[in-house]
Design an enzyme around this catalytic site. Sequence first.
Site, PDB file in Angstrom:
ATOM      1  N   SER A   1       4.913   2.396   9.193  1.00  0.00           N
ATOM      2  CA  SER A   1       5.446   3.350  10.171  1.00  0.00           C
ATOM      3  C   SER A   1       5.866   2.669  11.477  1.00  0.00           C
ATOM      4  O   SER A   1       5.354   1.598  11.834  1.00  0.00           O
ATOM      5  CB  SER A   1       4.397   4.420  10.481  1.00  0.00           C
ATOM      6  OG  SER A   1       4.014   5.067   9.291  1.00  0.00           O
TER       7      SER A   1
HETATM    8  N1  SAM Z   1      -0.122   3.668   7.165  1.00  0.00           N
HETATM    9  C1  SAM Z   1       0.736   2.771   6.452  1.00  0.00           C
HETATM   10  C2  SAM Z   1       0.966   1.482   7.157  1.00  0.00           C
HETATM   11  O1  SAM Z   1       0.507   1.294   8.285  1.00  0.00           O
HETATM   12  O2  SAM Z   1       1.604   0.607   6.550  1.00  0.00           O
HETATM   13  C3  SAM Z   1       2.048   3.404   6.093  1.00  0.00           C
HETATM   14  C4  SAM Z   1       1.897   4.286   4.950  1.00  0.00           C
HETATM   15  S1  SAM Z   1       3.364   4.699   4.081  1.00  0.00           S
HETATM   16  C5  SAM Z   1       4.329   5.555   5.267  1.00  0.00           C
HETATM   17  C6  SAM Z   1       2.667   5.999   3.062  1.00  0.00           C
HETATM   18  C7  SAM Z   1       1.754   5.497   1.982  1.00  0.00           C
HETATM   19  O3  SAM Z   1       1.119   6.636   1.379  1.00  0.00           O
HETATM   20  C8  SAM Z   1       2.459   4.768   0.854  1.00  0.00           C
HETATM   21  O4  SAM Z   1       1.910   3.495   0.700  1.00  0.00           O
HETATM   22  C9  SAM Z   1       2.205   5.640  -0.370  1.00  0.00           C
HETATM   23  O5  SAM Z   1       2.074   4.917  -1.572  1.00  0.00           O
HETATM   24  C10 SAM Z   1       0.919   6.344   0.028  1.00  0.00           C
HETATM   25  N2  SAM Z   1       0.631   7.601  -0.681  1.00  0.00           N
HETATM   26  C11 SAM Z   1       1.473   8.598  -1.025  1.00  0.00           C
HETATM   27  N3  SAM Z   1       0.797   9.589  -1.642  1.00  0.00           N
HETATM   28  C12 SAM Z   1      -0.516   9.213  -1.677  1.00  0.00           C
HETATM   29  C13 SAM Z   1      -1.706   9.812  -2.175  1.00  0.00           C
HETATM   30  N4  SAM Z   1      -1.732  11.011  -2.770  1.00  0.00           N
HETATM   31  N5  SAM Z   1      -2.862   9.145  -2.031  1.00  0.00           N
HETATM   32  C14 SAM Z   1      -2.905   7.912  -1.435  1.00  0.00           C
HETATM   33  N6  SAM Z   1      -1.800   7.298  -0.966  1.00  0.00           N
HETATM   34  C15 SAM Z   1      -0.630   7.945  -1.061  1.00  0.00           C
END
Ligand code: SAM
Length: 219
Positions: free
Chosen positions: A63
């Site tokens: 993000s």
């Molecule tokens: N906070 C992260 C960072 O600092 O890099 C960015 C996260 S990215 C915008 C969103 C993440 O949520 C992705 O890696 C995706 O695979 C994960 N995601 C999506 N649905 C999910 C779920 N149900 N449970 C766990 N992770 C999930």
Amino acid sequence: MAERFEKQRMKMVDGQLRARGIVDPRVLMAMEKIPRHLFIDEGLADQAYNDNPLPIDSRQTISQPYIVALMSEAMELAGKEKVLEIGSGSGYQTAVLAELAERVFTIERIAALAVRARRVLESLNYYNVAVRVGDGTYGWREESPFSAIMVTAGAPRIPNLLIEQLVVGGRLVIPVGNRSSQVLLKLTRLSQDPKDLKQEDLGGCRFVDLIGEYGWDHS
Ligand code: SAM
């Protein structure tokens, strides 16, 4: 090299965070300290402190720094809390939470990302973090209740199980909306009744999908 990144980090905190109203000194200090460039591919390291999200593996994103700061500030952490993050991604936001709380539990659905995030976090000596692979929309019941929960992927609705895993007074920070845009919500649990919530709108945002039982269908 490290010095150059440090300068970029200070500039990011001043120009992107303080200038836009982030005031929590602990959030600002954490983001001044954490080497964000180590959480992304080496080829993108020069862009690590830019004012935008960046791609990571598996078609996911790290993000924008301002969004990380805004969400971290909304968690209202003083240092003694146990918190849950859903969507570990690169592990950068996890590191920010690890600076702000006592213990961090983080769930990532893509195993390759979880493995990499765990490795970077360990290399930076964040021993107060537990990373798990799975569907975070169920929360992490065995470790609940949490003082605060952050969801870093866009949800179609508020997952009830997450509210149930908050202490009374606890905060859930989550982007909710459709697949192309969401509103960043801060929900505070007001009583034992999980429907008794205070809702604050922190502004518009755009996240990758939260995919899972209480998120979007896989596609
Ligand atoms: N906070 C992260 C960072 O600092 O890099 C960015 C996260 S990215 C915008 C969103 C993440 O949520 C992705 O890696 C995706 O695979 C994960 N995601 C999506 N649905 C999910 C779920 N149900 N449970 C766990 N992770 C999930």
